[in-house]
Design a protein around this motif. Sequence first.
Motif, PDB file in Angstrom:
ATOM      1  N   THR A  72      58.825  29.416  27.624  1.00 21.75           N
ATOM      2  CA  THR A  72      57.822  29.166  28.671  1.00 21.75           C
ATOM      3  C   THR A  72      57.920  30.209  29.772  1.00 21.75           C
ATOM      4  OG1 THR A  72      57.978  26.799  28.212  1.00 21.75           O
ATOM      5  CG2 THR A  72      56.966  27.437  30.295  1.00 21.75           C
ATOM      6  N   ARG A  75      56.475  33.558  28.521  1.00 25.20           N
ATOM      7  CA  ARG A  75      55.012  33.505  28.458  1.00 25.20           C
ATOM      8  C   ARG A  75      54.397  33.626  29.849  1.00 25.20           C
ATOM      9  NH1 ARG A  75      54.669  28.434  26.049  1.00 25.20           N
ATOM     10  NH2 ARG A  75      56.197  28.671  24.420  1.00 25.20           N
ATOM     11  N   GLU A  76      55.000  32.949  30.823  1.00 20.46           N
ATOM     12  CA  GLU A  76      54.478  33.027  32.202  1.00 20.46           C
ATOM     13  C   GLU A  76      54.604  34.444  32.760  1.00 20.46           C
ATOM     14  OE1 GLU A  76      56.647  30.109  34.377  1.00 20.46           O
ATOM     15  OE2 GLU A  76      55.513  28.416  33.534  1.00 20.46           O
ATOM     16  N   GLN A  77      55.728  35.097  32.444  1.00 19.48           N
ATOM     17  CA  GLN A  77      55.916  36.468  32.913  1.00 19.48           C
ATOM     18  C   GLN A  77      54.924  37.416  32.286  1.00 19.48           C
ATOM     19  OE1 GLN A  77      57.978  37.469  35.411  1.00 19.48           O
ATOM     20  NE2 GLN A  77      58.344  35.275  35.661  1.00 19.48           N
ATOM     21  N   LYS A  78      54.650  37.240  30.998  1.00 22.40           N
ATOM     22  CA  LYS A  78      53.687  38.092  30.309  1.00 22.40           C
ATOM     23  C   LYS A  78      52.278  37.874  30.850  1.00 22.40           C
ATOM     24  CE  LYS A  78      55.919  38.869  25.873  1.00 22.40           C
ATOM     25  NZ  LYS A  78      55.866  38.663  24.424  1.00 22.40           N
ATOM     26  N   SER A  79      51.943  36.607  31.124  1.00 21.87           N
ATOM     27  CA  SER A  79      50.586  36.335  31.624  1.00 21.87           C
ATOM     28  C   SER A  79      50.431  36.825  33.066  1.00 21.87           C
ATOM     29  CB  SER A  79      50.273  34.840  31.533  1.00 21.87           C
ATOM     30  OG  SER A  79      51.098  34.099  32.398  1.00 21.87           O
ATOM     31  N   ALA A  80      51.510  36.848  33.833  1.00 23.89           N
ATOM     32  CA  ALA A  80      51.428  37.325  35.213  1.00 23.89           C
ATOM     33  C   ALA A  80      51.270  38.846  35.243  1.00 23.89           C
ATOM     34  CB  ALA A  80      52.670  36.913  35.987  1.00 23.89           C
ATOM     35  N   GLY A  82      49.916  40.693  32.721  1.00 23.90           N
ATOM     36  CA  GLY A  82      48.771  41.192  31.947  1.00 23.90           C
ATOM     37  C   GLY A  82      47.495  40.582  32.270  1.00 23.90           C
TER      38      GLY A  82
END
Length: 82
Positions: A72, A75-80, A82
């Motif tokens: 989780t 995923r949050e780091q990637k969405s922040a 990108g």
Amino acid sequence: MEMMLWNIVLSFLSGLVLWLIKHQWDELQRVQILLNRTREEVAKEYVTKVDVHHDINRVLDRLDRLESKLDTFIREQKSALG
């Protein structure tokens, strides 16, 4: 006189035999007590298979929770980004 001497010898021998039997009986009781104490000590130091499996399952459950939290977080780091 001979009969009296024979009675004394037999009394002494039977007393000696009874004393030896009692001594061996006391020694046997002492060994049994020590054996029981040893069994109790061994039981304190070792765990059963069920206990080990239960503890391992708890650790694996915690690792699964940690893995899901890491997923989780990633995923949050990637969405922040990108």
